[in-house]
Design a protein around this motif. Sequence first.
Motif, PDB file in Angstrom:
ATOM      1  N   ILE A 191      -8.238 -15.660  -7.645  1.00 47.08           N
ATOM      2  CA  ILE A 191      -6.997 -16.432  -7.720  1.00 47.08           C
ATOM      3  C   ILE A 191      -6.700 -16.984  -6.340  1.00 47.08           C
ATOM      4  CG2 ILE A 191      -4.531 -16.397  -8.246  1.00 47.08           C
ATOM      5  CD1 ILE A 191      -5.014 -14.044 -10.089  1.00 47.08           C
ATOM      6  N   GLU A 192      -6.429 -18.274  -6.267  1.00 47.35           N
ATOM      7  CA  GLU A 192      -6.107 -18.903  -4.998  1.00 47.35           C
ATOM      8  C   GLU A 192      -4.718 -19.537  -5.055  1.00 47.35           C
ATOM      9  OE1 GLU A 192      -7.762 -22.207  -1.795  1.00 47.35           O
ATOM     10  OE2 GLU A 192      -8.758 -21.952  -3.722  1.00 47.35           O
ATOM     11  N   GLU A 193      -3.895 -19.222  -4.065  1.00 45.76           N
ATOM     12  CA  GLU A 193      -2.595 -19.867  -3.924  1.00 45.76           C
ATOM     13  C   GLU A 193      -2.814 -21.262  -3.344  1.00 45.76           C
ATOM     14  OE1 GLU A 193       0.367 -18.753  -4.741  1.00 45.76           O
ATOM     15  OE2 GLU A 193      -0.101 -16.658  -5.240  1.00 45.76           O
ATOM     16  N   LEU A 194      -2.347 -22.285  -4.039  1.00 37.17           N
ATOM     17  CA  LEU A 194      -2.545 -23.653  -3.581  1.00 37.17           C
ATOM     18  C   LEU A 194      -1.377 -24.072  -2.688  1.00 37.17           C
ATOM     19  CD1 LEU A 194      -3.816 -25.271  -6.901  1.00 37.17           C
ATOM     20  CD2 LEU A 194      -5.155 -24.361  -4.988  1.00 37.17           C
ATOM     21  N   LYS A 195      -1.701 -24.511  -1.476  1.00 39.16           N
ATOM     22  CA  LYS A 195      -0.667 -24.908  -0.516  1.00 39.16           C
ATOM     23  C   LYS A 195      -0.096 -26.282  -0.819  1.00 39.16           C
ATOM     24  CE  LYS A 195      -1.387 -21.118   1.704  1.00 39.16           C
ATOM     25  NZ  LYS A 195      -0.419 -20.010   1.585  1.00 39.16           N
ATOM     26  N   SER A 196      -0.866 -27.097  -1.508  1.00 39.97           N
ATOM     27  CA  SER A 196      -0.399 -28.432  -1.881  1.00 39.97           C
ATOM     28  C   SER A 196      -0.755 -28.682  -3.342  1.00 39.97           C
ATOM     29  CB  SER A 196      -1.026 -29.505  -0.987  1.00 39.97           C
ATOM     30  OG  SER A 196      -2.439 -29.470  -1.083  1.00 39.97           O
ATOM     31  N   ALA A 197      -0.054 -29.636  -3.935  1.00 36.28           N
ATOM     32  CA  ALA A 197      -0.287 -29.927  -5.355  1.00 36.28           C
ATOM     33  C   ALA A 197      -1.696 -30.469  -5.557  1.00 36.28           C
ATOM     34  CB  ALA A 197       0.748 -30.929  -5.850  1.00 36.28           C
ATOM     35  N   MET A 198      -2.397 -29.901  -6.517  1.00 32.18           N
ATOM     36  CA  MET A 198      -3.735 -30.370  -6.877  1.00 32.18           C
ATOM     37  C   MET A 198      -3.842 -30.421  -8.384  1.00 32.18           C
ATOM     38  SD  MET A 198      -6.427 -28.400  -4.330  1.00 32.18           S
ATOM     39  CE  MET A 198      -7.797 -29.432  -4.874  1.00 32.18           C
ATOM     40  N   THR A 199      -4.502 -31.444  -8.887  1.00 31.92           N
ATOM     41  CA  THR A 199      -4.785 -31.490 -10.321  1.00 31.92           C
ATOM     42  C   THR A 199      -6.010 -30.625 -10.595  1.00 31.92           C
ATOM     43  OG1 THR A 199      -6.260 -33.393 -10.155  1.00 31.92           O
ATOM     44  CG2 THR A 199      -3.885 -33.847 -10.423  1.00 31.92           C
ATOM     45  N   ILE A 200      -6.210 -30.267 -11.836  1.00 33.96           N
ATOM     46  CA  ILE A 200      -7.388 -29.506 -12.215  1.00 33.96           C
ATOM     47  C   ILE A 200      -8.652 -30.300 -11.903  1.00 33.96           C
ATOM     48  CG2 ILE A 200      -7.245 -30.339 -14.602  1.00 33.96           C
ATOM     49  CD1 ILE A 200      -8.553 -26.874 -13.555  1.00 33.96           C
ATOM     50  N   GLU A 201      -8.583 -31.611 -12.062  1.00 31.29           N
ATOM     51  CA  GLU A 201      -9.743 -32.463 -11.787  1.00 31.29           C
ATOM     52  C   GLU A 201     -10.101 -32.418 -10.297  1.00 31.29           C
ATOM     53  OE1 GLU A 201      -7.972 -33.738 -15.583  1.00 31.29           O
ATOM     54  OE2 GLU A 201      -7.120 -33.416 -13.576  1.00 31.29           O
ATOM     55  N   GLU A 202      -9.096 -32.463  -9.428  1.00 29.88           N
ATOM     56  CA  GLU A 202      -9.344 -32.410  -7.981  1.00 29.88           C
ATOM     57  C   GLU A 202      -9.914 -31.058  -7.570  1.00 29.88           C
ATOM     58  OE1 GLU A 202      -5.803 -35.435  -6.427  1.00 29.88           O
ATOM     59  OE2 GLU A 202      -5.373 -33.299  -6.773  1.00 29.88           O
TER      60      GLU A 202
ATOM     61  N   MET B 129     -16.687 -29.079 -19.938  1.00 28.97           N
ATOM     62  CA  MET B 129     -15.644 -29.757 -20.707  1.00 28.97           C
ATOM     63  C   MET B 129     -14.255 -29.392 -20.176  1.00 28.97           C
ATOM     64  SD  MET B 129     -15.459 -27.618 -24.271  1.00 28.97           S
ATOM     65  CE  MET B 129     -15.205 -25.832 -24.306  1.00 28.97           C
ATOM     66  N   TYR B 130     -13.330 -30.349 -20.287  1.00 27.69           N
ATOM     67  CA  TYR B 130     -11.914 -30.102 -20.057  1.00 27.69           C
ATOM     68  C   TYR B 130     -11.261 -29.833 -21.400  1.00 27.69           C
ATOM     69  CZ  TYR B 130     -12.142 -31.894 -15.253  1.00 27.69           C
ATOM     70  OH  TYR B 130     -12.435 -32.078 -13.928  1.00 27.69           O
ATOM     71  N   PHE B 131     -10.252 -28.961 -21.404  1.00 32.87           N
ATOM     72  CA  PHE B 131      -9.546 -28.676 -22.648  1.00 32.87           C
ATOM     73  C   PHE B 131      -8.209 -28.017 -22.331  1.00 32.87           C
ATOM     74  CE2 PHE B 131     -12.096 -25.093 -21.484  1.00 32.87           C
ATOM     75  CZ  PHE B 131     -11.398 -23.957 -21.868  1.00 32.87           C
ATOM     76  N   ASN B 132      -7.340 -27.931 -23.322  1.00 31.34           N
ATOM     77  CA  ASN B 132      -6.057 -27.255 -23.164  1.00 31.34           C
ATOM     78  C   ASN B 132      -6.206 -25.801 -23.591  1.00 31.34           C
ATOM     79  OD1 ASN B 132      -4.613 -29.557 -22.278  1.00 31.34           O
ATOM     80  ND2 ASN B 132      -4.458 -30.275 -24.392  1.00 31.34           N
ATOM     81  N   ARG B 133      -5.713 -24.895 -22.757  1.00 34.52           N
ATOM     82  CA  ARG B 133      -5.843 -23.467 -23.018  1.00 34.52           C
ATOM     83  C   ARG B 133      -4.525 -22.768 -22.721  1.00 34.52           C
ATOM     84  NH1 ARG B 133     -10.149 -19.419 -22.637  1.00 34.52           N
ATOM     85  NH2 ARG B 133      -9.259 -17.446 -21.977  1.00 34.52           N
ATOM     86  N   ASN B 134      -3.912 -22.227 -23.759  1.00 33.63           N
ATOM     87  CA  ASN B 134      -2.658 -21.481 -23.611  1.00 33.63           C
ATOM     88  C   ASN B 134      -1.610 -22.258 -22.823  1.00 33.63           C
ATOM     89  OD1 ASN B 134      -4.875 -18.765 -23.072  1.00 33.63           O
ATOM     90  ND2 ASN B 134      -3.796 -19.167 -24.986  1.00 33.63           N
ATOM     91  N   GLY B 135      -1.511 -23.555 -23.097  1.00 28.90           N
ATOM     92  CA  GLY B 135      -0.489 -24.373 -22.454  1.00 28.90           C
ATOM     93  C   GLY B 135      -0.852 -24.909 -21.091  1.00 28.90           C
ATOM     94  N   ALA B 136      -2.068 -24.650 -20.626  1.00 28.41           N
ATOM     95  CA  ALA B 136      -2.493 -25.142 -19.312  1.00 28.41           C
ATOM     96  C   ALA B 136      -3.789 -25.934 -19.460  1.00 28.41           C
ATOM     97  CB  ALA B 136      -2.696 -23.983 -18.344  1.00 28.41           C
ATOM     98  N   ARG B 137      -3.997 -26.864 -18.543  1.00 25.32           N
ATOM     99  CA  ARG B 137      -5.223 -27.655 -18.527  1.00 25.32           C
ATOM    100  C   ARG B 137      -6.337 -26.806 -17.935  1.00 25.32           C
ATOM    101  NH1 ARG B 137      -7.471 -31.792 -21.202  1.00 25.32           N
ATOM    102  NH2 ARG B 137      -8.545 -33.312 -19.880  1.00 25.32           N
TER     103      ARG B 137
END
Length: 206
Positions: A107-118, A140-148
């Motif tokens: 698990i990594e705490e993100l210091k700035s906003a990042m999309t899943i694609e980035e 593949m990308y998909f929706n899982r439990n309300g998250a991308r």
Amino acid sequence: MKKIVVALTFLLTGLAAWAQPARIPVNDLNTNTNTKPNNTTPKTENNNNTTTGSGELKKYSDPNGRFTIGYPTDWTFDNTSQGAIVKITSPSEGSSDQYKQSLNLQIEELKSAMTIEEYVKVNVDAVKDLMKGYKEVSSMYFNRNGARAYQIVYKGKYGDMAFDIQVKQLFIVASSKAYILTYISKEGERDAFETTANKIFNSFKL
């Protein structure tokens, strides 16, 4: 971005031990030791663990409320590793088994906003630089439990390994955190634990 690459380097560096002849299976990516028996009791303070019936998974709830995950009782569970939040290691397949399949969560705490694609692009680009003969099997990308989410399977060789490995990873970015769930096995060899590993992946929830 440096922290992401460091995390990936840790993950793959431990795999180099699998390429060397071993008298006993390696089940610890951080210390390369095999001192924990399969019935090791995990450190699970205030995690409300529950055991289900035969063939099902035991539930682990993160004490910080970030996730839950299931694991078989005959697999080694470790939530005290310095390199991963959770490590789950398969049992030995016999005296000739030179390594054990391993599943871990970072698990990594993100210091700035990042999309899943980035986030995925940074990670996958780093893996391509680290692994020889990198080859993507599926993604593949998909929706899982309300998250991308993003799931990828790839194979290749790291360092001086004598064989290729196959890696399955699940990426989720949610609530300013990035979650990476990884399963590693020997490529080209029948994986007796793949079905169980898929069940563990499916049990993972934020």
